[in-house]
Enzyme design. Structure first.
Site, PDB file in Angstrom:
ATOM      1  N   ASP A  98       0.846  -1.192   0.000  1.00 45.79           N
ATOM      2  CA  ASP A  98       0.000   0.000   0.000  1.00 45.79           C
ATOM      3  C   ASP A  98       0.882   1.243   0.000  1.00 45.79           C
ATOM      4  OD1 ASP A  98      -2.291   1.715   0.201  1.00 45.79           O
ATOM      5  OD2 ASP A  98      -3.339   0.138   1.303  1.00 45.79           O
ATOM      6  N   GLY A 134       4.406   1.328  -2.087  1.00 43.27           N
ATOM      7  CA  GLY A 134       4.564   1.635  -3.500  1.00 43.27           C
ATOM      8  C   GLY A 134       3.249   2.026  -4.136  1.00 43.27           C
ATOM      9  N   ASP A 135       3.272   2.151  -5.460  1.00 44.58           N
ATOM     10  CA  ASP A 135       2.140   2.608  -6.252  1.00 44.58           C
ATOM     11  C   ASP A 135       1.756   1.502  -7.221  1.00 44.58           C
ATOM     12  OD1 ASP A 135       0.376   3.795  -8.008  1.00 44.58           O
ATOM     13  OD2 ASP A 135       1.672   5.477  -8.544  1.00 44.58           O
ATOM     14  N   PHE A 136       0.519   0.974  -7.100  1.00 45.88           N
ATOM     15  CA  PHE A 136       0.156  -0.163  -7.948  1.00 45.88           C
ATOM     16  C   PHE A 136       0.015   0.200  -9.429  1.00 45.88           C
ATOM     17  CE2 PHE A 136      -4.265   0.358  -5.806  1.00 45.88           C
ATOM     18  CZ  PHE A 136      -4.640   1.405  -6.647  1.00 45.88           C
ATOM     19  N   HIS A 194     -13.105  -1.213  -7.990  1.00 47.44           N
ATOM     20  CA  HIS A 194     -14.300  -0.373  -8.130  1.00 47.44           C
ATOM     21  C   HIS A 194     -13.994   1.114  -7.930  1.00 47.44           C
ATOM     22  CE1 HIS A 194     -15.808  -0.191  -3.648  1.00 47.44           C
ATOM     23  NE2 HIS A 194     -14.511   0.009  -3.726  1.00 47.44           N
TER      24      HIS A 194
END
Length: 334
Positions: free
Chosen positions: A197, A223-225, A243
Site C-alpha cells: 500500500d 509503493g504505487d500499484f 471499483h
C-alpha cells in the site's frame, strides 16, 4: 397512499434520521449511555452539547429505537443502540461518522452536479479520495475504521469459503491496515503475507499485523500499484480496489498484477458484483457513493469484470458468494 409514495417519503425522512444518527455517533452518546440512563442535562454536560437541542435529537433517536425514555427527561440505550458504541465488535459508529464526514457529505449532496457535469463534485473540490485522506489524517483514520467494520462479514466469509493453497504467499494489494490479510493468515497458519500500500498507510498496517502476532509471517511493502506490485506471490488479493477506478485504470492495475504473479498463481478480486436485473441491491446503493466520490469509479457486473480480466490476459475462473453482498472473483492466467 400508494406504496411507492411511502417509499419516496421514507427516503425524504431518511436524511433527518441519518443526521440524528450522525449526531449520536459524533457526540459518542452510546458510549456515555453504556452504563445506564442519564438525564438530558447530564448527557449534554458529558458530551459538551447544548441540552435543549440535544433533547430534540434524543426525541428523534427514541422514535428510531436506538434510545428510550427512562423517567422524566432521561434516556437509556436500547439493544439496537448498542451497535453505536465504539467498544463493541460490530460497531457501526465509525461507518456513520465516515459517511457524515465533510468531504463525503459534500459528495453526496452534490450528486446532481456530478451527474449534470460529468465529473465528480468531490474530485473537483478535493482531488482523488486517497489524496484527500492522506492530507486529512482524521478523515483517513475514520476511513480505515469504516473499511475495517464494513469488511468484517465478507472477510470472515473469505477465510471460511475459499480454499487457499497451504503454503502460499498472498500479496494483499492496497491492503490498508491489514485486517483482511490478518484474518486469512490466522485461518491458514502455513501461509505468509505481503501487504502492499501507500507509504502513509504502512505504519498502521505494521502495527495491526504486529498486534495480531503476525509480524514474523508478514511484510509491509510500500509503493504505487500503477507502477508495479511485489513479484513472486502465489495469490494476489484486490479487495475493494478495482471499483475505485475506471476501466482503463483497473486494467492497468490488473496487468501489473499479471506481470508480477507466478505462472501458476491466481488473482482474487473481492467486490460487490451487480446483478443483471432491476431488483434492489446493496451494490446499487454503493454505486451512488462511487459515482459521487470518484471520477470513473463504479460497481460492475460479472460480465464487466470478466471483460476487464480478459484485457489483462486473465480469465475468470469462479465466483464465490461471501455474504453481506460481496463476491470473490477468482482469476487465473490465460
Amino acid at each position: 397512499m400508494p406504496h411507492s409514495d411511502d417509499l419516496l417519503w421514507g427516503a425524504v425522512a431518511d436524511i433527518s434520521r441519518f443526521a440524528a444518527l450522525l449526531t449520536m455517533a459524533e457526540l459518542g452518546l452510546a458510549d456515555h449511555l453504556a452504563h445506564g440512563p442519564l438525564s438530558t442535562s447530564d448527557l449534554a454536560a458529558r458530551c459538551d452539547a447544548d441540552a435543549p437541542r440535544l433533547r430534540r435529537v434524543l426525541r428523534e433517536l427514541a422514535g428510531m429505537g436506538v434510545v428510550r425514555g427512562a423517567g422524566p427527561d432521561a434516556y437509556d440505550l436500547t439493544e439496537r443502540g448498542t451497535a453505536l458504541r465504539s467498544d463493541v465488535p460490530d460497531s457501526v459508529r465509525s461507518s456513520i461518522r465516515m459517511l457524515g464526514e465533510e468531504g463525503f457529505w459534500h459528495a453526496m449532496g452534490n450528486l446532481p452536479a456530478t451527474v449534470r457535469n460529468g465529473g465528480s463534485a468531490f474530485a473537483a473540490r478535493y482531488g482523488h479520495l486517497y489524496e484527500y485522506l492522506a492530507a486529512n489524517p482524521g478523515a483517513g483514520k475514520l476511513f480505515d475504521d469504516y473499511m475495517t467494520a464494513r469488511a468484517i462479514p465478507f472477510t470472515e466469509g473469505l477465510a471460511k469459503r475459499y480454499d487457499f493453497p497451504d503454503t502460499a504467499t498472498m500479496v494483499d494489494v492496497a491492503g490498508g491496515k491489514g485486517h483482511i490479510l490478518a484474518t486469512v493468515l490466522h485461518a491458514n497458519p502455513d501461509m505468509r503475507g505481503i501487504l502492499f500500500d501507500l507509504e502513509h498507510v504502512a505504519d498502521r498496517a505494521r502495527e495491526l499485523l504486529a498486534a495480531e502476532g503476525l509480524a514474523e509471517r508478514s511484510e509491509v511493502v510500500t509503493g504505487d500499484f500503477f507502477a508495479g506490485v511485489p513479484a513472486g506471490g502465489d495469490v494476489y488479493l484486490l479487495a475493494s480496489v478495482l471499483h475505485n477506478w475506471d476501466d482503463d485504470d483497473a486494467v492497468t492495475i490488473l496487468r501489473n498484477v499479471r506481470r508480477a504473479m507466478d505462472p501458476g498463481g491466481r488473482v482474487l478480486v473481492l467486490e460487490v458484483v451487480l446483478p443483471d436485473d432491476e431488483a434492489p441491491h446493496l451494490g446499487k446503493d454503493i454505486d451512488m457513493r462511487m459515482l459521487a466520490i470518484f471520477d470513473g469509479g463504479t460497481e460492475r457486473s460479472r460480465e464487466e469484470y470478466a471483460a476487464l480480466l480478459d484485457r489483462a490476459d486473465l480469465r475468470l475462473a469462479e465466483v464465490v458468494e461471501l455474504g453481506a453482498g460481496a463476491s470473490l472473483i477468482e482469476a487465473r492466467p490465460r
